[in-house]
Design a protein around this motif. Structure first.
Motif, PDB file in Angstrom:
ATOM      1  N   VAL A 153      -0.238  32.339   2.218  1.00 28.15           N
ATOM      2  CA  VAL A 153       1.080  31.700   2.140  1.00 28.15           C
ATOM      3  C   VAL A 153       1.193  31.030   0.772  1.00 28.15           C
ATOM      4  O   VAL A 153       0.182  30.751   0.122  1.00 28.15           O
ATOM      5  N   PRO A 154       2.419  30.772   0.314  1.00 25.26           N
ATOM      6  CA  PRO A 154       2.580  30.106  -0.976  1.00 25.26           C
ATOM      7  C   PRO A 154       1.970  28.696  -0.962  1.00 25.26           C
ATOM      8  O   PRO A 154       1.947  28.017   0.067  1.00 25.26           O
ATOM      9  N   LEU A 155       1.502  28.251  -2.116  1.00 28.40           N
ATOM     10  CA  LEU A 155       0.911  26.921  -2.264  1.00 28.40           C
ATOM     11  C   LEU A 155       1.902  25.837  -1.832  1.00 28.40           C
ATOM     12  O   LEU A 155       1.532  24.883  -1.149  1.00 28.40           O
ATOM     13  N   GLY A 156       3.171  25.989  -2.193  1.00 25.91           N
ATOM     14  CA  GLY A 156       4.201  25.006  -1.825  1.00 25.91           C
ATOM     15  C   GLY A 156       4.346  24.861  -0.318  1.00 25.91           C
ATOM     16  O   GLY A 156       4.632  23.770   0.188  1.00 25.91           O
ATOM     17  N   THR A 157       4.136  25.948   0.409  1.00 26.00           N
ATOM     18  CA  THR A 157       4.227  25.905   1.871  1.00 26.00           C
ATOM     19  C   THR A 157       3.113  25.023   2.442  1.00 26.00           C
ATOM     20  O   THR A 157       3.364  24.175   3.309  1.00 26.00           O
ATOM     21  N   VAL A 158       1.903  25.194   1.937  1.00 24.24           N
ATOM     22  CA  VAL A 158       0.772  24.374   2.399  1.00 24.24           C
ATOM     23  C   VAL A 158       1.049  22.905   2.090  1.00 24.24           C
ATOM     24  O   VAL A 158       0.858  22.027   2.939  1.00 24.24           O
ATOM     25  N   LYS A 159       1.520  22.626   0.878  1.00 27.35           N
ATOM     26  CA  LYS A 159       1.815  21.236   0.499  1.00 27.35           C
ATOM     27  C   LYS A 159       2.895  20.644   1.405  1.00 27.35           C
ATOM     28  O   LYS A 159       2.807  19.475   1.800  1.00 27.35           O
ATOM     29  N   SER A 160       3.904  21.436   1.740  1.00 23.99           N
ATOM     30  CA  SER A 160       4.963  20.956   2.638  1.00 23.99           C
ATOM     31  C   SER A 160       4.423  20.672   4.030  1.00 23.99           C
ATOM     32  O   SER A 160       4.772  19.664   4.645  1.00 23.99           O
ATOM     33  N   TRP A 161       3.581  21.573   4.551  1.00 26.78           N
ATOM     34  CA  TRP A 161       3.001  21.349   5.875  1.00 26.78           C
ATOM     35  C   TRP A 161       2.228  20.035   5.907  1.00 26.78           C
ATOM     36  O   TRP A 161       2.339  19.272   6.859  1.00 26.78           O
ATOM     37  N   ILE A 162       1.462  19.788   4.847  1.00 25.27           N
ATOM     38  CA  ILE A 162       0.663  18.557   4.795  1.00 25.27           C
ATOM     39  C   ILE A 162       1.574  17.341   4.680  1.00 25.27           C
ATOM     40  O   ILE A 162       1.415  16.357   5.409  1.00 25.27           O
ATOM     41  N   LYS A 163       2.550  17.415   3.791  1.00 26.71           N
ATOM     42  CA  LYS A 163       3.470  16.282   3.582  1.00 26.71           C
ATOM     43  C   LYS A 163       4.206  15.936   4.879  1.00 26.71           C
ATOM     44  O   LYS A 163       4.236  14.774   5.300  1.00 26.71           O
ATOM     45  N   TYR A 164       4.785  16.938   5.524  1.00 22.76           N
ATOM     46  CA  TYR A 164       5.545  16.681   6.746  1.00 22.76           C
ATOM     47  C   TYR A 164       4.614  16.319   7.909  1.00 22.76           C
ATOM     48  O   TYR A 164       4.980  15.533   8.783  1.00 22.76           O
ATOM     49  N   GLY A 165       3.413  16.881   7.911  1.00 23.55           N
ATOM     50  CA  GLY A 165       2.438  16.531   8.946  1.00 23.55           C
ATOM     51  C   GLY A 165       2.051  15.067   8.872  1.00 23.55           C
ATOM     52  O   GLY A 165       1.992  14.367   9.886  1.00 23.55           O
ATOM     53  N   ILE A 166       1.813  14.575   7.661  1.00 25.60           N
ATOM     54  CA  ILE A 166       1.459  13.161   7.486  1.00 25.60           C
ATOM     55  C   ILE A 166       2.625  12.275   7.911  1.00 25.60           C
ATOM     56  O   ILE A 166       2.435  11.266   8.597  1.00 25.60           O
ATOM     57  N   ALA A 167       3.848  12.649   7.515  1.00 27.02           N
ATOM     58  CA  ALA A 167       5.026  11.859   7.909  1.00 27.02           C
ATOM     59  C   ALA A 167       5.184  11.851   9.430  1.00 27.02           C
ATOM     60  O   ALA A 167       5.485  10.812  10.028  1.00 27.02           O
ATOM     61  N   ASN A 168       4.961  12.993  10.072  1.00 31.37           N
ATOM     62  CA  ASN A 168       5.064  13.067  11.535  1.00 31.37           C
ATOM     63  C   ASN A 168       3.972  12.251  12.219  1.00 31.37           C
ATOM     64  O   ASN A 168       4.220  11.600  13.235  1.00 31.37           O
ATOM     65  N   MET A 169       2.761  12.273  11.657  1.00 29.83           N
ATOM     66  CA  MET A 169       1.680  11.463  12.232  1.00 29.83           C
ATOM     67  C   MET A 169       2.008   9.978  12.113  1.00 29.83           C
ATOM     68  O   MET A 169       1.786   9.215  13.046  1.00 29.83           O
ATOM     69  N   ARG A 170       2.549   9.580  10.970  1.00 29.93           N
ATOM     70  CA  ARG A 170       2.934   8.180  10.777  1.00 29.93           C
ATOM     71  C   ARG A 170       3.961   7.770  11.829  1.00 29.93           C
ATOM     72  O   ARG A 170       3.864   6.717  12.438  1.00 29.93           O
ATOM     73  N   ARG A 171       4.959   8.642  12.073  1.00 30.93           N
ATOM     74  CA  ARG A 171       5.971   8.338  13.092  1.00 30.93           C
ATOM     75  C   ARG A 171       5.329   8.196  14.473  1.00 30.93           C
ATOM     76  O   ARG A 171       5.693   7.313  15.243  1.00 30.93           O
ATOM     77  N   GLN A 172       4.380   9.075  14.776  1.00 33.29           N
ATOM     78  CA  GLN A 172       3.685   8.990  16.068  1.00 33.29           C
ATOM     79  C   GLN A 172       2.923   7.682  16.198  1.00 33.29           C
ATOM     80  O   GLN A 172       2.960   7.034  17.240  1.00 33.29           O
ATOM     81  N   LEU A 173       2.235   7.275  15.143  1.00 31.93           N
ATOM     82  CA  LEU A 173       1.450   6.041  15.184  1.00 31.93           C
ATOM     83  C   LEU A 173       2.346   4.811  15.261  1.00 31.93           C
ATOM     84  O   LEU A 173       2.007   3.831  15.901  1.00 31.93           O
ATOM     85  N   ILE A 174       3.512   4.868  14.624  1.00 28.53           N
ATOM     86  CA  ILE A 174       4.481   3.772  14.749  1.00 28.53           C
ATOM     87  C   ILE A 174       4.982   3.707  16.186  1.00 28.53           C
ATOM     88  O   ILE A 174       5.040   2.646  16.793  1.00 28.53           O
ATOM     89  N   LYS A 175       5.327   4.884  16.737  1.00 26.72           N
ATOM     90  CA  LYS A 175       5.837   4.943  18.104  1.00 26.72           C
ATOM     91  C   LYS A 175       4.791   4.437  19.107  1.00 26.72           C
ATOM     92  O   LYS A 175       5.118   3.766  20.078  1.00 26.72           O
ATOM     93  N   GLN A 176       3.515   4.743  18.848  1.00 26.72           N
ATOM     94  CA  GLN A 176       2.442   4.304  19.737  1.00 26.72           C
ATOM     95  C   GLN A 176       2.088   2.835  19.528  1.00 26.72           C
ATOM     96  O   GLN A 176       1.357   2.259  20.314  1.00 26.72           O
ATOM     97  N   GLY A 177       2.606   2.234  18.449  1.00 27.58           N
ATOM     98  CA  GLY A 177       2.350   0.819  18.202  1.00 27.58           C
ATOM     99  C   GLY A 177       1.094   0.526  17.401  1.00 27.58           C
ATOM    100  O   GLY A 177       0.671  -0.618  17.308  1.00 27.58           O
TER     101      GLY A 177
END
Length: 194
Positions: A153-177
């Motif tokens: 896959v393109p390098l930009g795709t991997v970077k996007s997956w990581i960027k959005y994955g980290i943002a989604n994990m942060r949202r989950q951790l905020i939601k979990q308190g």
């Protein structure tokens, strides 16, 4: 004690008094170990019990004991305050900055276990590509380019997956308190071009 937490969140002052009497010394001890400042530790203790009143309903006994939940909140609050303080103050003598942030071995083990479980839970909530990219990058220590090449896959795709994955994990951790909502709330989505 979990029943007391429910009662105090429903407004029972007797339940709050009993809960506070049981856990305030514990929270104060952790805060003092982190800050080495009695007044700061008392402020943090006060903040933690206000937070418990606000977020007490989010406590899940399946994820750990009340002590562990309070310990994680307290430690997180101490770290936030120290960061804010260090931004506001000029750099101090390096010896002063080397404060011992350790807690006792048992408390450290509990904190580590609870934090690991929260992180694992947040990771499991991610879409498969984001989870795979974060695990490959952070846990398997592959470069973004190595991941892109191995998955074709393109390098930009991997970077996007990581960027959005980290943002989604942060949202989950905020939601979990487990982490606090950043000041100002969630960043706004950039305006899309028309």
């Amino acid at each position: 004690m979990a029943d007391l937490l429910v009662l105090m969140c429903e407004g029972s002052t007797d339940a709050f008094d009993e809960f506070y009497a049981c856990y305030a010394p514990y929270v104060l001890q952790i805060a003092y170990r982190q800050t080495q400042d009695r007044m700061e530790a008392e402020d943090i203790c006060h903040d933690i019990f206000l937070e418990v009143l606000r977020r007490g309903r989010t406590y899940d006994p399946q994820r750990g004991s009340l002590k562990a939940w309070l310990a994680v909140m307290t430690r997180s609050r101490c770290i936030d305050r120290q960061r804010r303080k260090s931004r506001a103050e000029p750099l101090a003598d390096p010896d002063i900055l080397r404060q011992d942030e350790s807690v006792t071995g048992q408390e450290e083990a509990v904190l580590h276990k609870v934090q690991s479980e929260a992180l694992g839970s947040a990771l499991q909530c991610l879409p498969a590509n984001q989870r795979k990219a974060i695990l490959g990058s952070y846990y398997a220590a592959h470069t973004h380019q190595e991941l892109a090449d191995s998955w074709s896959v393109p390098l930009g795709t991997v970077k996007s997956w990581i960027k959005y994955g980290i943002a989604n994990m942060r949202r989950q951790l905020i939601k979990q308190g487990w982490i606090d909502q950043p000041e100002g709330g969630e960043p706004h989505e950039p305006a899309r071009k028309r």
